[in-house]
Motif scaffolding. Structure first.
Motif, short mmCIF file in Angstrom:
data_model
loop_
_atom_site.label_atom_id
_atom_site.label_comp_id
_atom_site.label_asym_id
_atom_site.label_seq_id
_atom_site.Cartn_x
_atom_site.Cartn_y
_atom_site.Cartn_z
N VAL A 121 0.84 -1.20 0.00
CA VAL A 121 0.00 0.00 0.00
C VAL A 121 0.87 1.25 0.00
N ALA A 122 1.94 1.23 0.80
CA ALA A 122 2.85 2.38 0.85
C ALA A 122 3.54 2.58 -0.49
N THR A 136 2.34 1.91 -3.37
CA THR A 136 1.36 2.48 -4.31
C THR A 136 1.38 4.00 -4.24
N SER A 137 1.44 4.55 -3.03
CA SER A 137 1.44 6.01 -2.85
C SER A 137 2.76 6.63 -3.25
N VAL A 138 3.85 5.97 -2.86
CA VAL A 138 5.18 6.55 -3.12
C VAL A 138 5.52 6.53 -4.60
N ASP A 194 3.32 5.82 -7.17
CA ASP A 194 2.16 6.01 -8.05
C ASP A 194 1.99 4.81 -8.99
N LEU A 233 -5.37 -1.97 -8.84
CA LEU A 233 -5.56 -1.85 -7.40
C LEU A 233 -6.91 -2.44 -6.99
N ASP A 258 -12.05 0.83 -3.81
CA ASP A 258 -12.97 0.91 -2.67
C ASP A 258 -13.85 -0.33 -2.60
N ARG A 264 -7.99 0.50 -0.45
CA ARG A 264 -8.22 0.81 -1.86
C ARG A 264 -6.94 0.81 -2.67
N ASN A 265 -5.80 1.17 -2.03
CA ASN A 265 -4.52 1.25 -2.75
C ASN A 265 -3.72 -0.05 -2.70
#
Length: 569
Positions: free
Chosen positions: A218-219, A221-223, A225, A233, A236, A351-352
């Protein structure tokens, strides 16, 4: 009132100890962190939306807490059942294109498993779990592990294939790689997830490997993109909990689902009994197969009415609960409550989560199903058992999961029949200075008693081995000077009509040659069965309480035994 007093969950609540509360709550929190990603992953393995795995986890935990007899067993979606559910549901649901129909079919499958389990418990059919021998289970799980692994590889690399059967799936995966369909970012996440889980499980087993991998994914995914780099992914999840629903399926669907339900029920029961037995040894509990069937049935019944799918026991999740300090089924209740709060209050929490991360969870679970060292041990110790295991493996790998379980059951039954058809048998002798009788082949110093042949037959005497028994006795009767053939019958637990007729004819044939066929240590129930088939089929004078008593009678010059009908008592 008497019914409710007999409900295991209420009995456990009445004897609950205050000192367990904190430990059960902590274990429930730890367990929920494992249940969420595994439930979602195993739902997708079954060809269903990820949210159904959470619905299933909640309902089965609550139902088993009330009706399950074990204080610590954890039920839920299972990797061994996922391919079986998919094999039964997806062909009926337009190859997975209609997700709502797939969910309805899976829920009906769970209800059918529940009916089989509860009905089996009422009929005292818990013994059917013994139809799967360890070698065939090993081969089945090895084939299942390979099937799951191959099926998840495209997802791990970020693309899809359209193929059925292990060989076609391998070919489609390799062709997809050759065409450049793999997504580099997805493959990196998936492969890294597998490596992370395996390393943590191997070197830091007390840490929640799956949870750590999920959080890391998950981390990432954010870092990085990852969505922009083509990684799918989870997205929701639907908010809230589904209402009680009777699955909407066609009557024509019931027939195909019943066969799959029978296979799932058998695998689930065998898995539950073996896992419950292993953990019961540590806690001093007694295992009741009938009550376990009711508990499994209740868990599947609850899942089926709330858009879930069939469930089984998980040894890994049960081990996590035990290591976390679980003392009762309150652990499962806490886990169910926490999952419910997540989907009601924060459905977008995961969600990610990358889809390849879920594939990594499933692949690691599949690797835990395989038992390569055990298979190697079979090769060195029991070649016949190895061949049974290999046949079960090939049945799953080449024919599919549902035919594979049928082959595994059939092979187990045939193995039992083989042992009855060709049982252990031996000619026995005496060793000077020692008591007892010994196999002449394995004890070279053992000697025959002149004129007396002692023959041990270690199996029920039935139609399948009656000819084998007769041939061996006739062969032994050809030894020079033989006057008695004494059957050491302590292991003969049954004699059927075919075998009884054979014994009568054999007794007459030997008597014509001046040889008496006598028995020692034949159990009274077996002897009574022989008498029921035909009165005085074998005269009473031919039975002795022990081999020693028979030998003493022989040495003392017991009178010749006559054929039936000549005055024997």
């Amino acid at each position: 009132m008497s019914f409710w007093r007999s409900v295991p969950g209420l009995q456990a609540a009445a004897t609950y100890q205050r000192g367990w509360v904190v430990k059960d709550i902590v274990a429930g929190v730890v367990l929920s962190t494992l249940l969420v990603p595994q439930g979602m992953a195993y739902a997708e393995l079954a060809g269903l939306p990820p949210i159904t795995g959470l619905y299933t986890s909640i309902t089965c935990l609550l139902a088993y807490a009330l009706f399950g007899p074990s204080r610590i067993l954890v039920l839920g979606p299972d990797s061994s059942l996922g391919p079986m559910i998919a094999a039964a549901v997806l062909p009926l649901a337009a190859a997975g294109q209609d997700s709502a129909r797939a969910v309805a079919l899976a829920s009906m499958l769970a209800l059918l498993v529940a009916v089989l389990m509860i009905g089996g418990a009422a009929a005292r059919l818990g013994f059917v779990a013994d139809l799967l021998s360890k070698p065939t289970i090993m081969g089945y799980l090895n084939g299942l592990a390979l099937t799951i692994l191959v099926g998840q590889l495209p997802k791990l690399f970020g693309f899809k294939v359209s193929a059925e059967g292990l060989i076609r799936e391998i070919h489609a995966f390799v062709r997809g790689l050759a065409r450049g369909e793999a997504v580099a970012a997805a493959a990196a996440v998936g492969i890294a997830g597998v490596i992370l889980i395996l390393v943590l499980q191997r070197w830091l087993p007390k840490l929640p490997a799956v949870l750590i991998m999920v959080l890391a994914a998950v981390a990432a995914t954010s870092v990085f993109d990852l969505a922009a780099h083509g990684v799918d992914l989870v997205g929701d999840l639907p908010r809230g909990f589904p209402p009680l629903t009777l699955p909407d399926v066609r009557w024509s669907d019931i027939g195909p689902l019943v066969g799959a339900a029978a296979g799932i029920a058998l695998v689930s029961l065998a898995d539950t009994i073996s896992t419950a037995s292993a953990f019961a040894e540590r806690t001093g509990q007694e295992i009741d197969g009938g009550k376990e069937m009711v508990g499994i049935g209740a868990a599947n019944l609850a899942a089926g009415f709330f858009q879930g799918f069939p469930v089984s026991t998980s040894g890994s999740r049960t081990a996590v609960a035990e290591r976390s300090g679980a003392r009762s089924q309150l652990t499962g209740v806490v886990g169910a409550v926490l999952i419910t709060l997540m989907i009601v209050l924060v459905p977008g929490l995961l969600r990610n989560l990358p889809q390849p991360a879920l594939a990594a969870v499933v692949i690691c679970a599949s690797l835990s199903l395989a038992d390569v060292p055990g298979t190697v041990r079979l090769w060195h110790q029991r070649r016949t058992e190895f061949l049974l295991s290999a046949a079960a493996f090939l049945g799953v790998a080449l024919l599919g999961v549902l035919p594979g379980i049928a082959i595994a059951v059939l092979l187990s039954i045939l193995n039992v029949f083989r042992h009855a058809w060709q049982p252990y048998e031996a000619e026995l002798g005496r060793i000077s200075g020692l008591r007892g009788y010994y196999d002449l082949e394995t004890h070279p110093t053992a000697q025959r008693v002149p004129g007396l042949v002692v023959y041990r037959f270690a199996a029920p005497l039935i139609f399948a081995n009656a000819k084998t028994f007769r041939k061996r006795v006739v062969r032994l009767s050809r030894s020079p000077g033989t006057r008695w053939i004494l059957v050491a019958a302590e292991s003969v637990t049954d004699v059927d009509v075919t075998a009884c007729d054979m014994l009568m004819k054999l007794t007459e044939d030997l008597q014509e040659r001046g040889i008496a066929l006598v028995f020692a240590e034949l159990q009274d129930p077996v002897r009574r069965k022989i008498e029921q088939y035909e009165d005085q089929a074998i005269p009473a004078s031919r039975f002795y309480p022990s081999v020693h008593a028979a030998e003493d009678a022989f040495r003392a010059g017991a009178p010749d035994h006559r054929t039936p009908g000549e005055g024997d008592v």
